[in-house]
Design a protein around this motif. Sequence first.
Motif, PDB file in Angstrom:
ATOM      1  N   LEU A   2     -29.974  23.576 -52.191  1.00 51.64           N
ATOM      2  CA  LEU A   2     -28.526  23.395 -52.354  1.00 51.64           C
ATOM      3  C   LEU A   2     -28.051  22.155 -51.608  1.00 51.64           C
ATOM      4  CD1 LEU A   2     -27.237  27.068 -52.091  1.00 51.64           C
ATOM      5  CD2 LEU A   2     -27.251  25.599 -54.119  1.00 51.64           C
ATOM      6  N   ARG A   3     -28.560  21.934 -50.412  1.00 45.71           N
ATOM      7  CA  ARG A   3     -28.174  20.730 -49.662  1.00 45.71           C
ATOM      8  C   ARG A   3     -28.660  19.473 -50.374  1.00 45.71           C
ATOM      9  NH1 ARG A   3     -29.259  23.587 -44.141  1.00 45.71           N
ATOM     10  NH2 ARG A   3     -27.146  24.236 -43.653  1.00 45.71           N
ATOM     11  N   ALA A   4     -29.868  19.535 -50.930  1.00 47.23           N
ATOM     12  CA  ALA A   4     -30.388  18.391 -51.684  1.00 47.23           C
ATOM     13  C   ALA A   4     -29.543  18.145 -52.921  1.00 47.23           C
ATOM     14  CB  ALA A   4     -31.841  18.639 -52.072  1.00 47.23           C
ATOM     15  N   THR A   5     -29.084  19.206 -53.540  1.00 48.62           N
ATOM     16  CA  THR A   5     -28.219  19.080 -54.720  1.00 48.62           C
ATOM     17  C   THR A   5     -26.944  18.351 -54.336  1.00 48.62           C
ATOM     18  OG1 THR A   5     -29.113  21.105 -55.693  1.00 48.62           O
ATOM     19  CG2 THR A   5     -26.970  20.355 -56.505  1.00 48.62           C
ATOM     20  N   GLU A  33     -31.835  19.185 -42.946  1.00 45.10           N
ATOM     21  CA  GLU A  33     -30.862  18.124 -43.167  1.00 45.10           C
ATOM     22  C   GLU A  33     -31.495  16.887 -43.806  1.00 45.10           C
ATOM     23  OE1 GLU A  33     -28.213  17.262 -39.936  1.00 45.10           O
ATOM     24  OE2 GLU A  33     -28.390  19.308 -39.184  1.00 45.10           O
ATOM     25  N   GLN A  34     -32.800  16.930 -44.037  1.00 47.39           N
ATOM     26  CA  GLN A  34     -33.482  15.814 -44.679  1.00 47.39           C
ATOM     27  C   GLN A  34     -33.599  16.042 -46.177  1.00 47.39           C
ATOM     28  OE1 GLN A  34     -37.016  14.306 -42.846  1.00 47.39           O
ATOM     29  NE2 GLN A  34     -36.403  15.050 -40.836  1.00 47.39           N
ATOM     30  N   ALA A  35     -32.699  16.805 -46.721  1.00 52.86           N
ATOM     31  CA  ALA A  35     -32.766  17.220 -48.121  1.00 52.86           C
ATOM     32  C   ALA A  35     -32.701  16.052 -49.090  1.00 52.86           C
ATOM     33  CB  ALA A  35     -31.647  18.205 -48.423  1.00 52.86           C
ATOM     34  N   TRP A  36     -32.173  14.916 -48.675  1.00 53.83           N
ATOM     35  CA  TRP A  36     -32.055  13.774 -49.580  1.00 53.83           C
ATOM     36  C   TRP A  36     -33.402  13.278 -50.066  1.00 53.83           C
ATOM     37  CZ3 TRP A  36     -34.436   9.341 -47.996  1.00 53.83           C
ATOM     38  CH2 TRP A  36     -34.745   9.256 -46.642  1.00 53.83           C
ATOM     39  N   ASN A  37     -34.487  13.680 -49.412  1.00 50.43           N
ATOM     40  CA  ASN A  37     -35.814  13.254 -49.835  1.00 50.43           C
ATOM     41  C   ASN A  37     -36.266  13.927 -51.129  1.00 50.43           C
ATOM     42  OD1 ASN A  37     -36.421  11.455 -47.765  1.00 50.43           O
ATOM     43  ND2 ASN A  37     -36.946  13.103 -46.383  1.00 50.43           N
ATOM     44  N   ILE A  38     -35.562  14.943 -51.571  1.00 47.09           N
ATOM     45  CA  ILE A  38     -35.943  15.662 -52.776  1.00 47.09           C
ATOM     46  C   ILE A  38     -35.402  14.904 -53.984  1.00 47.09           C
ATOM     47  CG2 ILE A  38     -35.732  17.827 -54.024  1.00 47.09           C
ATOM     48  CD1 ILE A  38     -35.426  19.209 -51.290  1.00 47.09           C
ATOM     49  N   THR A  39     -36.277  14.579 -54.929  1.00 48.04           N
ATOM     50  CA  THR A  39     -35.861  13.805 -56.098  1.00 48.04           C
ATOM     51  C   THR A  39     -35.108  14.676 -57.093  1.00 48.04           C
ATOM     52  OG1 THR A  39     -37.846  14.244 -57.409  1.00 48.04           O
ATOM     53  CG2 THR A  39     -37.932  12.371 -55.864  1.00 48.04           C
ATOM     54  N   ILE A  40     -34.372  14.043 -57.989  1.00 49.50           N
ATOM     55  CA  ILE A  40     -33.627  14.771 -59.013  1.00 49.50           C
ATOM     56  C   ILE A  40     -34.581  15.544 -59.913  1.00 49.50           C
ATOM     57  CG2 ILE A  40     -33.520  12.804 -60.598  1.00 49.50           C
ATOM     58  CD1 ILE A  40     -30.759  15.455 -60.119  1.00 49.50           C
ATOM     59  N   ASP A  41     -35.745  14.977 -60.207  1.00 51.33           N
ATOM     60  CA  ASP A  41     -36.716  15.692 -61.027  1.00 51.33           C
ATOM     61  C   ASP A  41     -37.194  16.969 -60.343  1.00 51.33           C
ATOM     62  OD1 ASP A  41     -36.617  13.862 -63.126  1.00 51.33           O
ATOM     63  OD2 ASP A  41     -38.176  12.606 -62.241  1.00 51.33           O
ATOM     64  N   ASP A  42     -37.431  16.880 -59.017  1.00 50.96           N
ATOM     65  CA  ASP A  42     -37.848  18.065 -58.267  1.00 50.96           C
ATOM     66  C   ASP A  42     -36.740  19.114 -58.239  1.00 50.96           C
ATOM     67  OD1 ASP A  42     -40.321  16.934 -57.729  1.00 50.96           O
ATOM     68  OD2 ASP A  42     -39.713  16.173 -55.764  1.00 50.96           O
ATOM     69  N   LEU A  43     -35.500  18.658 -58.068  1.00 53.97           N
ATOM     70  CA  LEU A  43     -34.370  19.590 -58.063  1.00 53.97           C
ATOM     71  C   LEU A  43     -34.271  20.337 -59.386  1.00 53.97           C
ATOM     72  CD1 LEU A  43     -31.410  17.595 -56.439  1.00 53.97           C
ATOM     73  CD2 LEU A  43     -32.501  19.654 -55.555  1.00 53.97           C
ATOM     74  N   LEU A  44     -34.291  19.588 -60.475  1.00 52.93           N
ATOM     75  CA  LEU A  44     -34.134  20.215 -61.782  1.00 52.93           C
ATOM     76  C   LEU A  44     -35.329  21.098 -62.128  1.00 52.93           C
ATOM     77  CD1 LEU A  44     -32.450  17.261 -63.661  1.00 52.93           C
ATOM     78  CD2 LEU A  44     -31.376  19.372 -62.875  1.00 52.93           C
ATOM     79  N   ALA A  83     -25.399  28.457 -64.134  1.00 53.25           N
ATOM     80  CA  ALA A  83     -26.269  29.552 -64.545  1.00 53.25           C
ATOM     81  C   ALA A  83     -26.666  30.417 -63.356  1.00 53.25           C
ATOM     82  CB  ALA A  83     -27.506  28.996 -65.243  1.00 53.25           C
ATOM     83  N   CYS A  84     -26.985  29.784 -62.241  1.00 53.68           N
ATOM     84  CA  CYS A  84     -27.333  30.547 -61.035  1.00 53.68           C
ATOM     85  C   CYS A  84     -26.158  31.403 -60.586  1.00 53.68           C
ATOM     86  CB  CYS A  84     -27.758  29.607 -59.909  1.00 53.68           C
ATOM     87  SG  CYS A  84     -29.376  28.864 -60.140  1.00 53.68           S
ATOM     88  N   GLU A  85     -24.986  30.798 -60.548  1.00 53.27           N
ATOM     89  CA  GLU A  85     -23.797  31.545 -60.122  1.00 53.27           C
ATOM     90  C   GLU A  85     -23.517  32.698 -61.071  1.00 53.27           C
ATOM     91  OE1 GLU A  85     -19.489  30.346 -58.440  1.00 53.27           O
ATOM     92  OE2 GLU A  85     -19.863  29.741 -60.519  1.00 53.27           O
ATOM     93  N   GLY A  86     -23.603  32.427 -62.359  1.00 55.17           N
ATOM     94  CA  GLY A  86     -23.312  33.451 -63.353  1.00 55.17           C
ATOM     95  C   GLY A  86     -24.275  34.628 -63.323  1.00 55.17           C
ATOM     96  N   GLN A  87     -25.507  34.383 -62.877  1.00 53.09           N
ATOM     97  CA  GLN A  87     -26.515  35.443 -62.838  1.00 53.09           C
ATOM     98  C   GLN A  87     -26.742  35.997 -61.433  1.00 53.09           C
ATOM     99  OE1 GLN A  87     -29.991  34.698 -65.570  1.00 53.09           O
ATOM    100  NE2 GLN A  87     -29.082  32.646 -65.573  1.00 53.09           N
ATOM    101  N   GLY A  88     -25.979  35.484 -60.473  1.00 43.93           N
ATOM    102  CA  GLY A  88     -26.122  35.975 -59.105  1.00 43.93           C
ATOM    103  C   GLY A  88     -27.408  35.512 -58.432  1.00 43.93           C
ATOM    104  N   LEU A  89     -27.967  34.407 -58.894  1.00 43.87           N
ATOM    105  CA  LEU A  89     -29.188  33.861 -58.292  1.00 43.87           C
ATOM    106  C   LEU A  89     -28.817  32.979 -57.106  1.00 43.87           C
ATOM    107  CD1 LEU A  89     -31.048  32.829 -61.563  1.00 43.87           C
ATOM    108  CD2 LEU A  89     -31.372  34.914 -60.232  1.00 43.87           C
ATOM    109  N   LYS A  90     -29.587  33.081 -56.022  1.00 43.62           N
ATOM    110  CA  LYS A  90     -29.309  32.275 -54.836  1.00 43.62           C
ATOM    111  C   LYS A  90     -30.415  31.255 -54.636  1.00 43.62           C
ATOM    112  CE  LYS A  90     -27.203  34.737 -51.337  1.00 43.62           C
ATOM    113  NZ  LYS A  90     -27.161  35.819 -50.344  1.00 43.62           N
ATOM    114  N   PRO A  91     -30.147  29.995 -54.963  1.00 37.61           N
ATOM    115  CA  PRO A  91     -31.146  28.951 -54.707  1.00 37.61           C
ATOM    116  C   PRO A  91     -31.402  28.795 -53.213  1.00 37.61           C
ATOM    117  CG  PRO A  91     -29.441  28.172 -56.202  1.00 37.61           C
ATOM    118  CD  PRO A  91     -28.973  29.480 -55.639  1.00 37.61           C
TER     119      PRO A  91
END
Length: 135
Positions: free
Chosen positions: A105-108, A43-54, A92-100
């Motif tokens: 996902l929570r950070a996103t 639940e501490q996912a907010w610590n992940i930066t946008i650069d790290d997410l991308l 892209a993940c959804e279209g290819q069936g990839l599961k992050p």
Amino acid sequence: MSISEERSRRYTFEPDQLTPVTNPEELKRIHEKTGMRPLPDDEQAWNITIDDLLEYYLKLLTVEGGGKWSDELLDACDAGEYTAGLIIALAACEGQGLKPDRQILRATLASPWCEEGCDADVIARHMLDAAAYPP
């Protein structure tokens, strides 16, 4: 779907602006004083930066997705189009069936660039659904 500069600054910190507290005794005093307890790790996912997410999504699409959509995501990252980048990544993940990863996902969803109701928000919530991630 851009984010205002003022809102962006509220969620952006430079490394020299933060001082982590690691001393267990000091942490205990802070928790007792404030009545606040740390959230579980997922639940501490907010610590992940946008650069790290991308970067995570770019690696996932490059490695697991065979590079499909990774060029588009890289272009969005280079242009600073973070909202578009999240939308491209999740679609892209959804279209290819990839599961992050669930924490990613929570950070996103917690990211200020994943505005409520945008495609990335809808897809990430769907992926977190019990059907996508059984307990």
